[in-house]
Motif scaffolding. Structure first.
Motif, PDB file in Angstrom:
ATOM      1  N   ARG A 130       0.724  -1.208   0.032  1.00 10.52           N
ATOM      2  CA  ARG A 130      -0.009  -0.190  -0.054  1.00 10.52           C
ATOM      3  C   ARG A 130       0.820   1.268   0.038  1.00 10.52           C
ATOM      4  N   GLN A 131       1.789   1.204   0.869  1.00  8.08           N
ATOM      5  CA  GLN A 131       2.705   2.327   0.911  1.00  8.08           C
ATOM      6  C   GLN A 131       3.565   2.499  -0.275  1.00  8.08           C
ATOM      7  N   ALA A 132       3.999   1.187  -1.040  1.00  8.08           N
ATOM      8  CA  ALA A 132       4.583   1.491  -2.271  1.00  8.08           C
ATOM      9  C   ALA A 132       3.743   1.951  -3.333  1.00  8.08           C
ATOM     10  N   ILE A 133       2.510   1.627  -3.201  1.00  9.40           N
ATOM     11  CA  ILE A 133       1.734   1.990  -4.541  1.00  9.40           C
ATOM     12  C   ILE A 133       1.465   3.561  -4.360  1.00  9.40           C
ATOM     13  N   SER A 134       1.214   4.075  -3.143  1.00 10.86           N
ATOM     14  CA  SER A 134       1.011   5.332  -2.733  1.00 10.86           C
ATOM     15  C   SER A 134       2.368   6.349  -3.364  1.00 10.86           C
ATOM     16  N   ASN A 135       3.342   5.640  -3.147  1.00  6.66           N
ATOM     17  CA  ASN A 135       4.596   6.215  -3.635  1.00  6.66           C
ATOM     18  C   ASN A 135       4.385   6.364  -5.039  1.00  6.66           C
ATOM     19  N   GLU A 136       4.032   5.320  -5.730  1.00  2.13           N
ATOM     20  CA  GLU A 136       4.075   5.395  -7.018  1.00  2.13           C
ATOM     21  C   GLU A 136       3.037   6.149  -7.676  1.00  2.13           C
ATOM     22  N   LEU A 137       2.124   6.471  -6.873  1.00  2.71           N
ATOM     23  CA  LEU A 137       1.058   7.483  -7.578  1.00  2.71           C
ATOM     24  C   LEU A 137       1.211   8.829  -7.051  1.00  2.71           C
ATOM     25  N   GLN A 138       1.982   9.002  -6.111  1.00  5.44           N
ATOM     26  CA  GLN A 138       2.165  10.441  -5.742  1.00  5.44           C
ATOM     27  C   GLN A 138       2.768  11.518  -6.926  1.00  5.44           C
ATOM     28  N   PRO A 139       3.721  11.187  -7.587  1.00  6.02           N
ATOM     29  CA  PRO A 139       4.261  12.135  -8.575  1.00  6.02           C
ATOM     30  C   PRO A 139       3.460  11.998  -9.654  1.00  6.02           C
ATOM     31  N   LEU A 140       2.494  10.970 -10.026  1.00  5.13           N
ATOM     32  CA  LEU A 140       1.677  11.052 -11.145  1.00  5.13           C
ATOM     33  C   LEU A 140       0.455  12.180 -10.886  1.00  5.13           C
ATOM     34  N   VAL A 141       0.205  12.362  -9.736  1.00  2.00           N
ATOM     35  CA  VAL A 141      -1.027  12.806  -9.039  1.00  2.00           C
ATOM     36  C   VAL A 141      -0.510  14.445  -9.017  1.00  2.00           C
ATOM     37  N   THR A 142       0.713  14.586  -8.640  1.00  2.00           N
ATOM     38  CA  THR A 142       1.503  15.987  -8.378  1.00  2.00           C
ATOM     39  C   THR A 142       1.435  16.497  -9.878  1.00  2.00           C
ATOM     40  N   ALA A 143       1.799  15.587 -10.975  1.00  2.00           N
ATOM     41  CA  ALA A 143       2.121  15.881 -12.456  1.00  2.00           C
ATOM     42  C   ALA A 143       0.589  16.483 -12.898  1.00  2.00           C
ATOM     43  N   TYR A 144      -0.306  15.455 -12.337  1.00  2.00           N
ATOM     44  CA  TYR A 144      -1.674  15.908 -12.855  1.00  2.00           C
ATOM     45  C   TYR A 144      -2.017  17.384 -12.369  1.00  2.00           C
ATOM     46  N   GLN A 145      -1.937  17.521 -11.017  1.00  2.00           N
ATOM     47  CA  GLN A 145      -2.532  18.728 -10.408  1.00  2.00           C
ATOM     48  C   GLN A 145      -1.752  19.919 -11.101  1.00  2.00           C
ATOM     49  N   THR A 146      -0.587  19.921 -11.353  1.00  2.00           N
ATOM     50  CA  THR A 146       0.264  20.847 -12.254  1.00  2.00           C
ATOM     51  C   THR A 146      -0.159  21.187 -13.479  1.00  2.00           C
ATOM     52  N   ALA A 147      -0.452  20.015 -14.237  1.00  2.00           N
ATOM     53  CA  ALA A 147      -1.047  20.200 -15.466  1.00  2.00           C
ATOM     54  C   ALA A 147      -2.454  20.646 -15.496  1.00  2.00           C
ATOM     55  N   PRO A 190     -14.714  -7.713   5.762  1.00  2.00           N
ATOM     56  CA  PRO A 190     -14.417  -6.316   5.763  1.00  2.00           C
ATOM     57  C   PRO A 190     -13.021  -6.218   5.403  1.00  2.00           C
ATOM     58  N   ALA A 191     -12.494  -5.288   4.665  1.00  2.00           N
ATOM     59  CA  ALA A 191     -11.158  -5.206   4.196  1.00  2.00           C
ATOM     60  C   ALA A 191     -10.132  -4.878   5.284  1.00  2.00           C
ATOM     61  N   ALA A 192      -9.232  -5.986   5.264  1.00  2.00           N
ATOM     62  CA  ALA A 192      -7.939  -5.945   6.177  1.00  2.00           C
ATOM     63  C   ALA A 192      -7.024  -4.579   5.759  1.00  2.00           C
ATOM     64  N   ALA A 193      -7.376  -4.286   4.532  1.00  2.00           N
ATOM     65  CA  ALA A 193      -6.202  -3.227   3.994  1.00  2.00           C
ATOM     66  C   ALA A 193      -7.197  -1.967   3.470  1.00  2.00           C
ATOM     67  N   ALA A 194      -6.519  -0.838   3.661  1.00  2.00           N
ATOM     68  CA  ALA A 194      -7.281   0.165   3.351  1.00  2.00           C
ATOM     69  C   ALA A 194      -7.077   0.522   1.895  1.00  2.00           C
ATOM     70  N   PRO A 195      -7.919   1.534   1.043  1.00  2.00           N
ATOM     71  CA  PRO A 195      -7.775   1.744  -0.355  1.00  2.00           C
ATOM     72  C   PRO A 195      -6.158   2.153  -0.673  1.00  2.00           C
ATOM     73  N   ALA A 196      -5.428   1.772  -1.854  1.00  2.00           N
ATOM     74  CA  ALA A 196      -4.578   1.923  -2.006  1.00  2.00           C
ATOM     75  C   ALA A 196      -3.798   3.188  -1.634  1.00  2.00           C
ATOM     76  N   THR A 197      -4.617   4.458  -1.522  1.00  2.00           N
ATOM     77  CA  THR A 197      -4.027   5.636  -1.515  1.00  2.00           C
ATOM     78  C   THR A 197      -5.043   6.605  -1.307  1.00  2.00           C
ATOM     79  N   ASN A 198      -5.030   7.672  -0.906  1.00  2.00           N
ATOM     80  CA  ASN A 198      -6.034   8.717  -0.590  1.00  2.00           C
ATOM     81  C   ASN A 198      -5.764   9.871  -1.808  1.00  2.00           C
ATOM     82  N   ASN A 199      -4.845   9.636  -2.705  1.00  2.00           N
ATOM     83  CA  ASN A 199      -4.342  10.582  -3.416  1.00  2.00           C
ATOM     84  C   ASN A 199      -5.322  10.228  -4.675  1.00  2.00           C
TER      85      ASN A 199
END
Length: 218
Positions: free
Chosen positions: A68-85, A203-212
């Motif tokens: 989950r943490q790794a996926i969040s780390n992968e998504l963060q730059p994509l989200v940042t680039a999207y927000q900039t665009a 019930p999911a034992a894991a939260a969604p991959a990311t909140n981003n």
């Protein structure tokens, strides 16, 4: 636990009037409130089962947390680039669609991966909860009779209620008496809902991959 609420709500509503059963035989008229989901969540059987599940499936849960943490780390730059665009002059939904789709696709894949990793623990949780929830109507009825309640409401259905009107703890006590422990290993062919609850899901034992989550564009 969002899904826990749905499981326990389904259990509490097994039969119409389950939360007011026994009203006809109440010795003294009275109104009370109770939270059936909290009654189950506070039970000793669920506390024990939850600890056992966390121990039994620790490797899978730890792996899911790391992913989950790794996926969040992968998504963060994509989200940042999207927000900039998206903030750039002339940005449109069409011009942002490719980036948004890439983010959503990766997030969905991440969530699917986490669900696979946590499936054994989620299944064990659902099995334990279903066993406890199967006793909930009887526990409610017993508490209603013991407290001479003629009308039992959910807390959010009452405009005002004195703390002494809440019999949730009494329902939990009945659950502790009637179902002191439950198993966490479901039979191979077990499916949620086999004990009478409808709409139950693990019930999911894991939260969604990311909140981003990516904005939808302009």
């Amino acid at each position: 636990m969002k899904t826990l609420h749905h499981i326990l709500l389904a259990a509490a509503m097994i039969a119409p009037g389950a939360l007011v059963a026994g009203a006809a035989t109440a010795q003294v008229g009275g109104v009370a409130v109770a939270d059936p989901e909290a009654a189950v969540a506070n039970s000793k059987a669920w506390a024990t089962a939850r600890t056992q599940i966390q121990t039994t499936y620790k490797a899978q849960i730890d792996q899911a947390n790391a992913r989950r943490q790794a996926i969040s780390n992968e998504l963060q730059p994509l989200v940042t680039a999207y927000q900039t665009a998206a903030a750039a002059p002339g940005a449109t939904e069409a011009s942002l669609r490719t980036q948004a789709t890439a983010i959503q696709t990766r997030e969905q894949a991440g969530n699917a991966e986490l669900q696979r990793l946590t499936a054994p623990a989620s299944r064990a949780q659902a099995y334990a909860l279903e066993q406890i929830s199967a006793k909930l109507p009887d526990a409610v009825n017993a508490a209603v009779r013991a407290k001479s309640v003629s009308l039992l409401l959910r807390p959010n259905a009452a405009l005002f209620a004195q703390p002494t009107a809440d019999i949730t703890a009494a329902i939990t006590a009945e659950l502790d008496r009637t179902v002191p422990s439950v198993g966490i290993t479901p039979p191979a062919n077990w499916q949620p809902g086999q004990q009478g609850q409808q709409g139950a899901a693990a019930p999911a034992a894991a939260a969604p991959a990311t909140n981003n989550r990516a904005p939808t564009g302009r």
